[in-house]
Design a protein around this motif. Structure first.
Motif, PDB file in Angstrom:
ATOM      1  N   ARG A 364      72.898  50.244  18.322  1.00 56.42           N
ATOM      2  CA  ARG A 364      71.968  50.975  17.645  1.00 56.42           C
ATOM      3  C   ARG A 364      72.380  51.264  16.012  1.00 56.42           C
ATOM      4  N   HIS A 365      73.665  51.551  15.780  1.00 60.17           N
ATOM      5  CA  HIS A 365      74.075  51.938  14.644  1.00 60.17           C
ATOM      6  C   HIS A 365      73.965  50.755  13.714  1.00 60.17           C
ATOM      7  N   ILE A 366      74.324  49.438  14.185  1.00 56.70           N
ATOM      8  CA  ILE A 366      74.036  48.354  13.258  1.00 56.70           C
ATOM      9  C   ILE A 366      72.488  47.963  12.972  1.00 56.70           C
ATOM     10  N   LEU A 367      71.745  48.151  13.879  1.00 59.26           N
ATOM     11  CA  LEU A 367      70.401  48.007  13.724  1.00 59.26           C
ATOM     12  C   LEU A 367      69.718  49.037  12.961  1.00 59.26           C
ATOM     13  N   LEU A 368      70.063  50.174  12.859  1.00 58.17           N
ATOM     14  CA  LEU A 368      69.658  51.357  12.156  1.00 58.17           C
ATOM     15  C   LEU A 368      69.916  51.154  10.706  1.00 58.17           C
ATOM     16  N   ASP A 369      71.275  50.697  10.383  1.00 59.92           N
ATOM     17  CA  ASP A 369      71.519  50.462   9.290  1.00 59.92           C
ATOM     18  C   ASP A 369      70.705  49.298   8.545  1.00 59.92           C
ATOM     19  N   GLN A 370      70.385  48.233   9.333  1.00 65.64           N
ATOM     20  CA  GLN A 370      69.534  47.497   8.800  1.00 65.64           C
ATOM     21  C   GLN A 370      68.211  47.959   8.465  1.00 65.64           C
ATOM     22  N   LEU A 371      67.784  48.674   9.313  1.00 66.93           N
ATOM     23  CA  LEU A 371      66.494  49.183   9.191  1.00 66.93           C
ATOM     24  C   LEU A 371      66.299  50.213   8.168  1.00 66.93           C
ATOM     25  N   GLN A 372      67.218  50.906   7.908  1.00 62.42           N
ATOM     26  CA  GLN A 372      67.217  51.907   6.692  1.00 62.42           C
ATOM     27  C   GLN A 372      67.272  51.200   5.351  1.00 62.42           C
ATOM     28  N   TRP A 373      68.074  50.099   5.282  1.00 68.01           N
ATOM     29  CA  TRP A 373      67.807  49.215   4.031  1.00 68.01           C
ATOM     30  C   TRP A 373      66.356  48.924   3.861  1.00 68.01           C
ATOM     31  N   ARG A 374      65.809  48.519   4.900  1.00 72.46           N
ATOM     32  CA  ARG A 374      64.159  48.084   4.473  1.00 72.46           C
ATOM     33  C   ARG A 374      63.453  49.041   4.425  1.00 72.46           C
ATOM     34  N   LEU A 375      63.620  50.498   4.797  1.00 72.05           N
ATOM     35  CA  LEU A 375      62.907  51.584   4.563  1.00 72.05           C
ATOM     36  C   LEU A 375      63.131  51.854   3.189  1.00 72.05           C
ATOM     37  N   GLU A 376      64.603  51.682   2.599  1.00 73.89           N
ATOM     38  CA  GLU A 376      64.519  52.113   1.247  1.00 73.89           C
ATOM     39  C   GLU A 376      63.835  51.274   0.196  1.00 73.89           C
ATOM     40  N   ARG A 377      63.829  50.036   0.677  1.00 73.18           N
ATOM     41  CA  ARG A 377      62.815  48.975  -0.206  1.00 73.18           C
ATOM     42  C   ARG A 377      61.474  49.266  -0.063  1.00 73.18           C
ATOM     43  N   PHE A 378      61.191  49.781   1.075  1.00 68.84           N
ATOM     44  CA  PHE A 378      59.572  50.171   1.222  1.00 68.84           C
ATOM     45  C   PHE A 378      59.312  51.363   0.032  1.00 68.84           C
TER      46      PHE A 378
END
Length: 613
Positions: A364-378
């Motif tokens: 989960r932590h690996i995926l959340l790291d990827q998703l937080q990067w995209r959220l920052e882009r948004f």
């Protein structure tokens, strides 16, 4: 078809399952009580279900993951079908597709043909990444590969490998000599390969989770020898959507078993399904079931159209589907009570198995790291692609594409802004909850922008991950609205409408999960204000209004779902469900999608005789 008759993945899939051969035959075989008994015995004995695997090979399962014939639709449909019945079986089959994805991405025709021949001959493939000392940090891999006169040879040890002691094709990540470069290599089991003892895992007890030791094993590079991590990144961008489908099958299987138990169990003078608390657990499980399935199906069809450019959808599916499926199984566990913890009643295997998917292909932590990067882009306003619905509609209409072709596509990443998508959907439905979902997403993105300005975003990984988790679950709600809401299906290019039961489950999901997400966003905001960001994250006065907009979905959805739960099931001659004549007992086709829907959309409650909103 209703949730107790077939999986949500199958019901929501835009393509009739009868057209996804050999999945209908496989699904019917796994529905047989004798097959279920054999799978249970394999779990109890901690031995792979070889007899069931042999049956499925006769039904043509090897074609599902053969590199020259595999498609994302077929692979993920198989994941959902198998996981509905057995986690051990599902991952034993699923690892073949994962292991052979690198061959689709950059393998040679000869490598793909060799792999296909092994599969057709009854063999299987495994992906060898993990080493005990280094866990998910693949850049510390010790297993090495060195050139020799005949090519390359592998030396080292891998552990916690699915199929490690039995599978024939070994796709292995290895360090190139003493360098800091890595490659993926294709090896075949021979006398230089030692099978290490199996691990006694909590989930998937019949799966072969073991180790492999190489001692100069001949191997061929897959792609350029130094491109291993890049190829692996592309592999995971495709495979993570498949994990979402495994989670979907697990959620659907748990719901079906819990509903069956509640309808049959009578300890107070009538079946316990009539008890309000039990019915509420089942309603929650049904809501989670459609959220997981919608997210997994959406990722599948975007991957089928865009290949690795669908990495964001795959990451959302991997995180959200696993998280929500665990909760779905927990709701079913509350229905069965102590029997959910007794092996002989069967549900205990579901409790164990669902835990595996959250750590499969990345934690989960690996995926959340990827998703937080995209959220920052948004939050930075980096996306200019609009709502993306033309692309999604084209993806849902596209027939299954060979993975060997789509895996090599290099398109612009597909990640349209969630708030823009919610706004488009809100314009096509009269649901206040969909408007509220757009407001929620806008507020989340604004909050992230504020956290970036005050430095909290950069300094606090836990806060970032909590925000990313909200994003993923909001994406699951969007996926379900797109696939189920009568007005919004047209936005995604889908004809007709979903079943009444799925419409009711969507309403419950919006009411329950939407209101919870509002609270989670407000907690993030309060935390930011308490940390000195009051000016950047002002207190909102409309919290109650947002919660009310979501919660207004609950009464009609609850009534509709309880009507379904307490109405005796009557089945016609088509007991095996879709795949015989393509229609179900309600006169709908394509696994529950009605193609002659009335022009005026009615509520789920209307269609189930349970009142209106």
């Amino acid at each position: 078809m209703t949730p107790d008759e077939t999986s949500a993945w199958q019901r929501l899939c835009p393509r009739p399952m009868a057209q996804v051969d050999p999945l209908p035959a496989i699904a019917r075989h796994l529905e047989r009580p004798a097959t279920a008994r054999r799978l249970a015995v394999a779990d109890a004995d901690r031995t792979p279900p070889d007899d069931v695997l042999a049956d499925l090979r006769e039904l043509g399962v090897a074609a599902v993951y053969d590199p020259d014939s595999a498609t994302a639709v077929h692979v993920n449909a198989l994941n959902a079908v198998a996981a509905r019945h057995s986690g051990s079986l599902a991952i034993t089959l699923g690892v073949n597709a994962l292991a052979l994805l690198p061959l689709c991405i950059t393998g040679t025709p000869e490598q793909r043909e060799r792999a296909g021949a092994v599969l057709r001959g009854g063999g299987a493939a495994a992906m060898l990444l993990t080493e005990l000392e280094h866990g998910s940090n693949l850049a510390r891999t010790d297993t090495r590969v060195d050139p020799d006169a005949d090519g390359y040879r592998l030396t080292g040890e891998k552990q916690l490998i699915n199929g490690g002691s039995r599978h024939d094709l070994l796709v292995t990540l290895a360090r190139l000599g003493d360098s800091d470069r890595f490659g993926l290599f294709l090896a075949e089991r021979d006398d230089t390969v030692t099978a290490l003892p199996p691990w006694r895992t909590l989930p998937a007890t019949a799966a072969d989770i073991s180790g492999v030791r190489f001692a100069g094993t001949p191997a061929q590079p897959i792609g350029a020898p130094g491109d291993g991590l890049t190829i692996l990144q592309l592999t995971l961008a495709l495979s993570r959507g498949g994990i979402g489908s495994l989670a979907s099958g697990a959620a659907s299987g748990a719901l079906a078993q819990a509903v069956r138990y509640a309808r049959e169990r009578d300890v107070y003078g009538q079946p316990i399904v009539h008890l309000g608390a039990i019915a509420e657990h089942l309603a929650r499980a049904a809501a989670l079931d459609v959220l997981v399935a919608a997210t997994a199906v959406k990722a599948t069809f975007l991957i089928n159209a865009l290949g690795p450019a669908a990495a964001y959808a795959a990451a959302v599916a991997k995180y959200a589907c696993c998280e929500l499926a665990e909760q779905a199984v927990s709701e079913g566990r509350a229905v069965l009570g102590s029997r959910a913890l007794v092996e002989e009643f069967g549900y205990a295997a579901r409790v164990r198995d669902v835990l595996l998917y959250g750590v499969f292909d990345g934690t989960r932590h690996i995926l959340l790291d990827q998703l937080q990067w995209r959220l920052e882009r948004f939050a930075a306003g980096a996306d200019r692609s609009g709502d993306g619905y033309q692309v999604l509609a084209e993806a849902y209409s596209r027939p299954p594409q060979p993975l060997a072709r789509i895996a090599r596509l290099r398109l612009r990443p597909y990640a349209p802004t969630p708030a823009a998508r919610a706004a488009t959907l809100a314009s096509r439905t009269d649901r206040p909850a969909v408007v509220a979902l757009g407001t929620l997403l806008t507020r989340l993105v604004d909050l992230v922008a504020a956290a970036r300005r005050c430095g909290r975003w950069a300094a606090d990984q836990a806060w970032r991950f909590a925000a990313a988790a909200v994003l993923a679950e909001a994406e699951a709600l969007l996926a379900a609205v797109e696939l189920i809401d009568p007005g919004c299906r047209a936005v995604a290019g889908l004809p007709g409408r979903a079943s009444a039961e799925d419409e009711a489950a969507l309403g419950y999901a919006l009411g329950w999960r939407g209101a919870e997400l509002v609270t989670r966003v407000e907690v993030l905001a309060a935390d930011l204000r308490a940390d000195g960001g009051a000016a950047l994250a002002p207190d909102r006065s409309d919290h109650d209004d947002l919660v009310a907009a979501f919660a207004g979905e609950l009464p009609p959805a609850r009534a509709a779902l309880r009507h379904w739960l307490t109405t005796p099931l009557t089945r016609g001659p088509n007991r095996d469900g879709p795949g015989h004549d393509g229609s179900d007992r309600d006169g709908s086709d394509r696994d529950g999608v009605v193609t002659d829907a009335p022009t005026r959309a009615s509520t789920a409650g209307d269609r189930l005789g349970a009142g209106t909103r």
